[in-house]
Design a protein around this motif. Structure first.
Motif, PDB file in Angstrom:
ATOM      1  N   ALA A 278       0.827  -1.205   0.000  1.00  8.43           N
ATOM      2  CA  ALA A 278       0.000   0.000   0.000  1.00  8.43           C
ATOM      3  C   ALA A 278       0.863   1.259   0.000  1.00  8.43           C
ATOM      4  CB  ALA A 278      -0.934  -0.004   1.214  1.00  8.43           C
ATOM      5  N   ASN A 279       1.947   1.251   0.755  1.00  4.21           N
ATOM      6  CA  ASN A 279       2.864   2.391   0.761  1.00  4.21           C
ATOM      7  C   ASN A 279       3.476   2.613  -0.622  1.00  4.21           C
ATOM      8  OD1 ASN A 279       2.497   3.078   3.432  1.00  4.21           O
ATOM      9  ND2 ASN A 279       4.334   2.042   4.168  1.00  4.21           N
ATOM     10  N   ALA A 280       3.836   1.504  -1.299  1.00  2.00           N
ATOM     11  CA  ALA A 280       4.466   1.616  -2.611  1.00  2.00           C
ATOM     12  C   ALA A 280       3.482   2.147  -3.653  1.00  2.00           C
ATOM     13  CB  ALA A 280       5.010   0.257  -3.049  1.00  2.00           C
ATOM     14  N   LEU A 281       2.211   1.801  -3.512  1.00  2.00           N
ATOM     15  CA  LEU A 281       1.211   2.271  -4.458  1.00  2.00           C
ATOM     16  C   LEU A 281       0.850   3.733  -4.236  1.00  2.00           C
ATOM     17  CD1 LEU A 281      -1.227  -0.796  -4.490  1.00  2.00           C
ATOM     18  CD2 LEU A 281       0.451  -0.164  -6.242  1.00  2.00           C
ATOM     19  N   ASP A 282       1.004   4.209  -3.008  1.00  2.00           N
ATOM     20  CA  ASP A 282       0.631   5.593  -2.682  1.00  2.00           C
ATOM     21  C   ASP A 282       1.690   6.199  -1.763  1.00  2.00           C
ATOM     22  OD1 ASP A 282      -0.645   7.977  -2.342  1.00  2.00           O
ATOM     23  OD2 ASP A 282      -2.417   7.154  -1.332  1.00  2.00           O
ATOM     24  N   PRO A 283       2.891   6.426  -2.290  1.00  2.00           N
ATOM     25  CA  PRO A 283       3.987   6.902  -1.434  1.00  2.00           C
ATOM     26  C   PRO A 283       3.706   8.248  -0.771  1.00  2.00           C
ATOM     27  CG  PRO A 283       4.589   7.033  -3.766  1.00  2.00           C
ATOM     28  CD  PRO A 283       3.309   6.260  -3.697  1.00  2.00           C
ATOM     29  N   ALA A 284       2.863   9.057  -1.365  1.00  2.00           N
ATOM     30  CA  ALA A 284       2.564  10.362  -0.770  1.00  2.00           C
ATOM     31  C   ALA A 284       1.816  10.215   0.546  1.00  2.00           C
ATOM     32  CB  ALA A 284       1.745  11.208  -1.745  1.00  2.00           C
ATOM     33  N   ARG A 285       1.124   9.101   0.729  1.00  2.00           N
ATOM     34  CA  ARG A 285       0.378   8.861   1.968  1.00  2.00           C
ATOM     35  C   ARG A 285       0.958   7.695   2.764  1.00  2.00           C
ATOM     36  NH1 ARG A 285      -3.374   9.913  -2.055  1.00  2.00           N
ATOM     37  NH2 ARG A 285      -4.746  11.723  -1.719  1.00  2.00           N
ATOM     38  N   ALA A 286       2.196   7.359   2.524  1.00  2.00           N
ATOM     39  CA  ALA A 286       2.814   6.212   3.198  1.00  2.00           C
ATOM     40  C   ALA A 286       2.934   6.458   4.692  1.00  2.00           C
ATOM     41  CB  ALA A 286       4.196   5.955   2.605  1.00  2.00           C
ATOM     42  N   THR A 287       2.756   5.382   5.445  1.00  2.00           N
ATOM     43  CA  THR A 287       2.940   5.407   6.893  1.00  2.00           C
ATOM     44  C   THR A 287       3.958   4.347   7.263  1.00  2.00           C
ATOM     45  OG1 THR A 287       1.090   3.882   7.211  1.00  2.00           O
ATOM     46  CG2 THR A 287       0.603   6.239   7.313  1.00  2.00           C
ATOM     47  N   PRO A 288       4.651   4.509   8.399  1.00  2.00           N
ATOM     48  CA  PRO A 288       5.691   3.537   8.764  1.00  2.00           C
ATOM     49  C   PRO A 288       5.156   2.116   8.876  1.00  2.00           C
ATOM     50  CG  PRO A 288       5.840   5.515  10.124  1.00  2.00           C
ATOM     51  CD  PRO A 288       4.577   5.631   9.346  1.00  2.00           C
ATOM     52  N   THR A 289       5.918   1.179   8.318  1.00  2.00           N
ATOM     53  CA  THR A 289       5.561  -0.226   8.408  1.00  2.00           C
ATOM     54  C   THR A 289       6.325  -0.856   9.562  1.00  2.00           C
ATOM     55  OG1 THR A 289       5.218  -0.326   6.009  1.00  2.00           O
ATOM     56  CG2 THR A 289       5.482  -2.418   7.172  1.00  2.00           C
ATOM     57  N   THR A 290       5.580  -1.366  10.545  1.00  2.00           N
ATOM     58  CA  THR A 290       6.174  -1.992  11.724  1.00  2.00           C
ATOM     59  C   THR A 290       5.430  -3.284  12.022  1.00  2.00           C
ATOM     60  OG1 THR A 290       4.702  -0.921  13.300  1.00  2.00           O
ATOM     61  CG2 THR A 290       6.680   0.313  12.638  1.00  2.00           C
ATOM     62  N   CYS A 291       5.831  -3.959  13.083  1.00  2.00           N
ATOM     63  CA  CYS A 291       5.127  -5.181  13.488  1.00  2.00           C
ATOM     64  C   CYS A 291       3.657  -4.897  13.794  1.00  2.00           C
ATOM     65  CB  CYS A 291       5.801  -5.794  14.720  1.00  2.00           C
ATOM     66  SG  CYS A 291       7.464  -6.446  14.409  1.00  2.00           S
ATOM     67  N   ALA A 292       3.342  -3.675  14.201  1.00  2.00           N
ATOM     68  CA  ALA A 292       1.963  -3.323  14.518  1.00  2.00           C
ATOM     69  C   ALA A 292       1.114  -3.143  13.256  1.00  2.00           C
ATOM     70  CB  ALA A 292       1.925  -2.047  15.337  1.00  2.00           C
ATOM     71  N   SER A 293       1.753  -3.090  12.086  1.00  2.00           N
ATOM     72  CA  SER A 293       0.996  -2.876  10.842  1.00  2.00           C
ATOM     73  C   SER A 293       0.044  -4.032  10.549  1.00  2.00           C
ATOM     74  CB  SER A 293       1.959  -2.710   9.669  1.00  2.00           C
ATOM     75  OG  SER A 293       2.798  -1.577   9.855  1.00  2.00           O
ATOM     76  N   VAL A 294       0.271  -5.178  11.179  1.00  2.00           N
ATOM     77  CA  VAL A 294      -0.597  -6.324  10.982  1.00  2.00           C
ATOM     78  C   VAL A 294      -2.026  -6.036  11.448  1.00  2.00           C
ATOM     79  CG1 VAL A 294      -0.140  -7.423  13.201  1.00  2.00           C
ATOM     80  CG2 VAL A 294      -0.743  -8.832  11.257  1.00  2.00           C
ATOM     81  N   ILE A 295      -2.170  -5.067  12.311  1.00  2.00           N
ATOM     82  CA  ILE A 295      -3.490  -4.726  12.849  1.00  2.00           C
ATOM     83  C   ILE A 295      -4.284  -3.875  11.871  1.00  2.00           C
ATOM     84  CG2 ILE A 295      -4.685  -3.604  14.768  1.00  2.00           C
ATOM     85  CD1 ILE A 295      -2.207  -4.155  16.465  1.00  2.00           C
ATOM     86  N   GLY A 296      -3.568  -3.134  11.021  1.00  2.00           N
ATOM     87  CA  GLY A 296      -4.239  -2.197  10.145  1.00  2.00           C
ATOM     88  C   GLY A 296      -4.946  -2.816   8.977  1.00  2.00           C
TER      89      GLY A 296
END
Length: 296
Positions: A278-296
């Motif tokens: 998702a970050n790669a498709l929309d880099p202008a709205r990218a958010t940090p990818t962490t272990c917690a990203s599994v929740i999103g």
């Protein structure tokens, strides 16, 4: 328990044996015809392959999903496609590399011919959506094969970004197993004749040599590679990385050390990888990818 841990517990030897058994099953499969209609209906019911979908101002390009070897347009994307649809994307997926009489398990035909199928499919998606360009997301061979489309079939004019999830961009040694082929006379020819898509992916094959000659990338396209160090299929895993401008190479374990996904899990169930897609498709709205990203 994190969702990828259970899948990652399968020992590498068992995974390789399973892959070999699957290959044998495909080679001896009886002649059958798979109906495309039920598959298309299943995808549409989950919100993708909907040709009435029009890209929004927030997500102006359709996303084309390109499955891996032995995959198909539905099974490879049961998690990622709805994940992207729920984020407002128009999402489409194709079948390619079909062998006569072999249903469901695709990506086995000559890869240059598979790239031609991708070319036709992207045109179909662009015509339906009215978008000038598409973004491509592929798993395994599906992350590598589009490079041929971009370099040799004019795809660079129709593609904004290519996101490869565990792509075999420079071929694979299968943990060194491909180096044993010369010691088994006839086996390499058998693989090449029966499943040319597999033979094309061997490191050093004529196809890989042609694909990588003159550099990894073409101007005007953004590239992202998402890899896992536990990959047991595309090896060594660092050969997945691309070199060139507009390239971002990502290792899952740099984002989340707890992520144990291997080759299959990273492309089918790994929410850490999907957040990075998702970050790669929309880099202008990218958010940090962490272990917690599994929740999103």
């Amino acid at each position: 328990m994190l969702p990828w841990i259970r899948a990652a517990r399968v020992p590498r030897t068992r995974s390789l044996l399973a892959a070999l058994l699957l290959a044998l099953t495909v080679l001896v499969a009886p002649t059958a015809t798979a109906s495309a209609a039920p598959a298309a209906e299943a995808a549409t019911s989950r919100g993708w392959n909907d040709y009435s979908c029009k890209p929004s101002a927030a997500h102006p390009r359709p996303v084309v999903l390109v499955h891996g070897t032995f995959g198909n347009s539905i099974d490879n994307w049961l998690v990622l496609a709805p994940y992207l649809v729920n984020r407002g994307y128009c999402v489409f997926s194709l079948d390619y590399g079909q062998l006569p009489g072999v249903p469901f398990f695709h990506g086995l035909g000559p890869i240059d011919k598979s790239a031609e199928q991708l070319d036709v499919f992207v045109d179909k998606v662009l015509d339906a959506t009215g978008a000038p360009k598409a973004d491509l997301v592929g798993h395994s061979q599906g992350g590598m094969m589009p490079n041929y489309y971009l370099k040799f079939l004019g795809g660079a004019a129709k593609v904004n970004a290519l996101v490869g999830i565990a792509p075999d961009n420079h071929g694979t040694t299968l943990l060194g197993l491909t180096k044993l082929l010369p010691f088994f006379p006839g086996v390499e020819k058998f693989i090449s004749d029966k499943t040319p898509g597999l033979a094309d992916q061997i490191a050093g094959s004529p196809f890989i040599t042609k694909l990588t000659a003159g550099g990894d990338t073409v101007p005007g396209v953004r590239y992202t590679v998402i890899a896992t160090k536990y990959d047991q299929v595309v090896t060594p895993y660092r050969t997945q990385y691309l070199d060139g401008p507009n390239v971002r190479n990502v290792l899952l374990q740099d984002l989340c050390p707890l992520d144990l996904s291997e080759h299959v899990a990273i492309g089918t169930i790994d929410r850490i990888a999907f957040h990075e897609v998702a970050n790669a498709l929309d880099p202008a709205r990218a958010t940090p990818t962490t272990c917690a990203s599994v929740i999103g």
